[in-house]
Design an enzyme around this catalytic site. Structure first.
Site, PDB file in Angstrom:
ATOM      1  N   TYR A 477     -22.834  27.421  61.091  1.00 62.69           N
ATOM      2  CA  TYR A 477     -21.833  26.366  61.579  1.00 62.69           C
ATOM      3  C   TYR A 477     -22.429  25.068  60.672  1.00 62.69           C
ATOM      4  O   TYR A 477     -23.117  23.901  61.284  1.00 62.69           O
ATOM      5  CB  TYR A 477     -22.261  25.782  63.081  1.00 62.69           C
ATOM      6  CG  TYR A 477     -21.646  26.785  64.042  1.00 62.69           C
ATOM      7  CD1 TYR A 477     -20.419  27.759  63.812  1.00 62.69           C
ATOM      8  CD2 TYR A 477     -21.985  27.247  65.287  1.00 62.69           C
ATOM      9  CE1 TYR A 477     -20.231  28.635  64.586  1.00 62.69           C
ATOM     10  CE2 TYR A 477     -21.411  27.798  66.542  1.00 62.69           C
ATOM     11  CZ  TYR A 477     -20.325  28.658  65.863  1.00 62.69           C
ATOM     12  OH  TYR A 477     -19.890  29.775  66.663  1.00 62.69           O
TER      13      TYR A 477
HETATM   14  P1  FDA Z   1     -16.180  30.181  52.964  1.00 60.87           P
HETATM   15  O1  FDA Z   1     -15.295  31.015  51.797  1.00 60.87           O
HETATM   16  O2  FDA Z   1     -15.906  28.728  53.121  1.00 60.87           O
HETATM   17  O3  FDA Z   1     -17.817  30.513  52.699  1.00 60.87           O
HETATM   18  C1  FDA Z   1     -18.698  29.959  53.411  1.00 60.87           C
HETATM   19  C2  FDA Z   1     -19.991  29.750  52.709  1.00 60.87           C
HETATM   20  O4  FDA Z   1     -20.531  31.134  52.027  1.00 60.87           O
HETATM   21  C3  FDA Z   1     -19.825  28.897  51.136  1.00 60.87           C
HETATM   22  O5  FDA Z   1     -20.931  28.481  50.939  1.00 60.87           O
HETATM   23  C4  FDA Z   1     -19.476  29.851  50.265  1.00 60.87           C
HETATM   24  O6  FDA Z   1     -19.706  29.436  48.815  1.00 60.87           O
HETATM   25  C5  FDA Z   1     -20.454  31.186  50.808  1.00 60.87           C
HETATM   26  N1  FDA Z   1     -19.715  32.515  50.433  1.00 60.87           N
HETATM   27  C6  FDA Z   1     -18.370  32.764  50.639  1.00 60.87           C
HETATM   28  N2  FDA Z   1     -18.301  34.066  49.976  1.00 60.87           N
HETATM   29  C7  FDA Z   1     -19.284  34.085  49.144  1.00 60.87           C
HETATM   30  C8  FDA Z   1     -19.656  35.370  48.547  1.00 60.87           C
HETATM   31  N3  FDA Z   1     -18.856  36.459  48.576  1.00 60.87           N
HETATM   32  N4  FDA Z   1     -20.810  35.472  48.013  1.00 60.87           N
HETATM   33  C9  FDA Z   1     -21.679  34.554  48.171  1.00 60.87           C
HETATM   34  N5  FDA Z   1     -21.454  33.482  48.762  1.00 60.87           N
HETATM   35  C10 FDA Z   1     -20.153  33.250  49.480  1.00 60.87           C
HETATM   36  N6  FDA Z   1     -19.202  31.938  63.121  1.00 60.87           N
HETATM   37  C11 FDA Z   1     -19.784  32.963  63.984  1.00 60.87           C
HETATM   38  O7  FDA Z   1     -20.792  33.139  64.151  1.00 60.87           O
HETATM   39  N7  FDA Z   1     -18.885  33.305  65.004  1.00 60.87           N
HETATM   40  C12 FDA Z   1     -17.550  32.865  65.279  1.00 60.87           C
HETATM   41  O8  FDA Z   1     -16.891  33.498  66.194  1.00 60.87           O
HETATM   42  C13 FDA Z   1     -17.126  31.909  64.400  1.00 60.87           C
HETATM   43  N8  FDA Z   1     -15.846  31.449  64.650  1.00 60.87           N
HETATM   44  C14 FDA Z   1     -15.089  30.535  63.777  1.00 60.87           C
HETATM   45  C15 FDA Z   1     -13.994  30.073  63.797  1.00 60.87           C
HETATM   46  C16 FDA Z   1     -13.497  29.129  62.953  1.00 60.87           C
HETATM   47  C17 FDA Z   1     -12.019  28.678  63.107  1.00 60.87           C
HETATM   48  C18 FDA Z   1     -14.332  28.632  61.870  1.00 60.87           C
HETATM   49  C19 FDA Z   1     -13.820  27.532  60.763  1.00 60.87           C
HETATM   50  C20 FDA Z   1     -15.608  29.039  61.464  1.00 60.87           C
HETATM   51  C21 FDA Z   1     -16.175  30.015  62.398  1.00 60.87           C
HETATM   52  N9  FDA Z   1     -17.560  30.588  62.510  1.00 60.87           N
HETATM   53  C22 FDA Z   1     -17.803  31.662  63.417  1.00 60.87           C
HETATM   54  C23 FDA Z   1     -18.322  30.270  61.431  1.00 60.87           C
HETATM   55  C24 FDA Z   1     -18.035  31.028  60.301  1.00 60.87           C
HETATM   56  O9  FDA Z   1     -18.913  32.206  60.168  1.00 60.87           O
HETATM   57  C25 FDA Z   1     -18.472  30.374  58.815  1.00 60.87           C
HETATM   58  O10 FDA Z   1     -17.859  29.069  58.484  1.00 60.87           O
HETATM   59  C26 FDA Z   1     -18.447  31.163  57.765  1.00 60.87           C
HETATM   60  O11 FDA Z   1     -19.069  30.948  56.702  1.00 60.87           O
HETATM   61  C27 FDA Z   1     -17.143  31.367  57.094  1.00 60.87           C
HETATM   62  O12 FDA Z   1     -16.932  32.255  55.891  1.00 60.87           O
HETATM   63  P2  FDA Z   1     -15.593  31.942  55.055  1.00 60.87           P
HETATM   64  O13 FDA Z   1     -15.845  33.397  54.046  1.00 60.87           O
HETATM   65  O14 FDA Z   1     -14.536  32.211  55.851  1.00 60.87           O
HETATM   66  O15 FDA Z   1     -16.150  30.820  54.358  1.00 60.87           O
END
Ligand code: FDA
Length: 569
Positions: A477
């Site tokens: 978060y």
């Molecule tokens: P994104 O692509 O934006 O990456 C997030 C971070 O990780 C960035 O710093 C990125 O650079 C890095 N990153 C991404 N991919 C990578 C890779 N392949 N290698 C290295 N670094 C990488 N959490 C939770 O615990 N339980 C829940 O139920 C929810 N529900 C939820 C709902 C909604 C609507 C949101 C917006 C968020 C959540 N979350 C959550 C939080 C969620 O776990 C957190 O935002 C994650 O980082 C999202 O991952 P993404 O890959 O989608 O994001």
């Protein structure tokens, strides 16, 4: 013919990239960076037009589209390119060119970072967007899944259920969240009291490091493998895939969502919930959502407490447990629905009565013109009734409409794992976690300031009731209010500890040590990436303290001398 197409692609790309770099940023690094990419991609025989998107491409804007759309539009810089690799060698090429020309790289999987750190930067940057690398393979004999990070949680849910309805994975609630960020940063879900945090289930990973090498668990070593299971992948490399242990779920689970307003005794129910939610049978996770609504009785604003639950079993077993522990809620059979685990993922995502295919819909990713801000807290002692009344006042503020507090209970398996097992340290002594959320639909900076100000004031108000010294926060978060790194240049261990110890407690020190070993030049960095120490020697943590003492001594001596001179005068 194929060679000719490649060569034309190559020349076209080089020309347009040079134009972009000369217009958007005069640094010669930009053009050299594009040149490097073009040459590497030509060697790889990759079709550049399928992988590299610059602002000249018609698909650039839709590719850039993000959940926190307004946050992205407020940011002054747009990425000079979005690279969407299909194979690992294309990521390696991007890392090598980026490193060679000192060009900032941001990696994005699902794009759900609360502060948009995967697609927003204050210095010129490009994005490696993992959306094309999203294969998922399930081994139902071994009960494992190999998941590429570009997959969404919805795609993962769907693929597991398509293979075997007795298998599941403890993931999260929103189907469009990406595997890359979610699995590398923690992962709390509706089964966490029974099955723990997502990172507890990771058994292998593939990562591309700052030298462009592809590593698996064995070749990266246990320290780095430990770090990317909760410490955030982004500080250590680009995670390509995770291998996880799946879990076995009963054929039938039971869900319910029971809401009560203040007029229906919500305050007393919330007080009781705090006593039982952590200790009740670990097959139940009873989440609590607090919102302000218009009362159906008099149209005035009131508080709605929604008790949303998943029970791993049938309703006949659930009812006596609820009766014994939380009879005040008055749960009856009609409030409950039995279903399969996969159907429950639709239920919690708000897709009741829809086909499972909706889990594959990535288009919900674009959140439209909204701005949201989230914060988090961990509650170790109870919040008294007068504390709750203060929260109600915040939620009922007339000019702030879209707000929510999500209260996620602890207990069960969450408490069984030691704080240092993974970088995610929030394990024992916690009653529940709070996720604060505000969404702003209005235009203009003053509207944004008003909403951000609201959540920051609420956060200050909550200080007496939550963890202290330091006040802890959940890394997934993301919240830049709790501290950030310098945009340019190095960030000291002491400065980064301001936010690092809040997310990771004592594990932050080990994360810094791992970073120092695997990425001493701090290639993988952002506003909250783990910084390396100045040298490979981890003893420097203590040396920097000695240095500080040395500086303090010098200052004391100078002040003493000035005083002596003043006295003489
Ligand atoms: P994104 O692509 O934006 O990456 C997030 C971070 O990780 C960035 O710093 C990125 O650079 C890095 N990153 C991404 N991919 C990578 C890779 N392949 N290698 C290295 N670094 C990488 N959490 C939770 O615990 N339980 C829940 O139920 C929810 N529900 C939820 C709902 C909604 C609507 C949101 C917006 C968020 C959540 N979350 C959550 C939080 C969620 O776990 C957190 O935002 C994650 O980082 C999202 O991952 P993404 O890959 O989608 O994001």
């Amino acid at each position: 013919m194929e060679y000719l197409t490649h060569s034309i692609n190559f020349l076209f790309f080089l020309l347009t990239s040079l134009l972009i770099s000369s217009g958007a940023n005069s640094s010669s690094n930009n053009s050299q960076f594009f040149e490097c990419l073009a040459i590497k991609f030509q060697t790889l025989n990759s079709t550049i037009s399928d992988v590299i998107y610059t602002p000249n491409n018609s698909s650039y804007s839709s590719l850039l589209q993000s959940l926190n759309e307004r946050a992205a539009s407020i940011s002054k810089l747009r990425p000079v390119a979005i690279i969407t690799p299909w194979v690992e060698s294309e990521i390696q090429a991007a890392v090598q060119c980026s490193k060679k020309y000192g060009f900032q790289l941001r990696v994005r999987s699902g794009g759900h970072d609360f502060e948009g750190l995967s697609y927003i930067s204050e210095i010129p940057f490009f994005i490696v967007d993992m959306r094309n690398m999203r294969s998922i393979s399930i081994d139902d004999e071994e009960k494992t899944a190999l998941i590429q990070v570009g997959a969404t949680l919805g795609e993962l849910y769907y693929t597991i259920a398509a293979k075997d309805r007795t298998l599941a994975f403890t993931i999260g609630v929103c189907p469009t969240v990406g595997v890359g960020g979610h699995l590398s940063g923690g992962g709390y879900d509706m089964m966490s009291r029974r099955h723990g945090i997502v990172v507890d289930h990771i058994i292998d990973a593939k990562l591309i490091n700052a030298d462009g090498e592809i590593l698996d668990r064995k070749s990266m070593g246990e320290d780095l493998f430990w770090a990317i299971r909760g410490g955030g992948g982004t500080s250590f490399g680009i995670v390509v895939s995770f291998k996880v242990n799946l879990i076995v779920v009963p054929q039938t689970v039971t869900v319910f969502n029971v809401s009560r307003t203040l007029e229906q005794n919500a305050t007393q129910l919330v007080l009781k919930w705090k006593q039982i939610a952590e200790n009740i049978d670990e097959n139940i996770l009873l989440r609590l959502f607090l919102r302000s609504i218009r009362s159906p009785v008099d149209g005035e604003r009131t508080i709605q407490a929604s008790f949303t639950s998943l029970y791993l079993g049938g309703v006949e077993d659930l009812l006596p447990i609820m009766q014994e522990n939380f009879s005040e809620l008055g749960l009856v059979k009609q409030d409950c629905t039995e279903m399969s685990w996969i159907e429950s993922t639709l239920y919690f995502a708000g897709f009741q009565n829809q086909s499972l295919y909706v889990l594959l819909d990535r288009s919900q990713l674009g959140g439209g013109e909204i701005y949201f801000k989230g914060k988090s807290d961990f509650v170790q002692l109870s919040i008294p009734e007068n504390g709750l009344n203060g929260i109600w006042e915040f939620l009922n503020k007339e000019d702030i409409k879209q707000t929510e507090l999500q209260l996620s209970p602890y207990g069960g398996r969450l408490n069984d794992v030691s704080e240092s097992e993974t970088p995610f340290p929030h394990r024992s002594g916690i009653i529940f976690m709070i996720h604060y959320l505000v969404i702003c639909f209005e235009d203009g900076n003053s509207a944004l300031d008003k909403h951000v100000g609201w959540i920051q004031r609420l956060y200050r108000y909550m200080a007496p009731y939550v963890s202290k010294h330091p006040r802890h926060a959940y890394f997934n978060y993301r919240d830049l209010d709790i501290g950030k790194n310098n945009i340019q240049g190095n960030t000291s261990y002491a400065q980064a500890s301001a936010w690092g110890s809040k997310y990771f407690k004592n594990n932050f020190k080990r994360l810094v040590q791992v970073k120092t070993q695997v990425d001493p030049s701090n290639f993988f960095r952002n506003e909250q990436s783990v910084p390396p120490l100045p040298t490979l020697d981890s003893e420097n943590i203590y040396l920097s303290l000695q240095e500080k003492m040395f500086i303090v001594t010098i200052i004391i001596v100078i002040i003493f001398n000035i005083n002596l001179v003043t006295l003489k005068l």
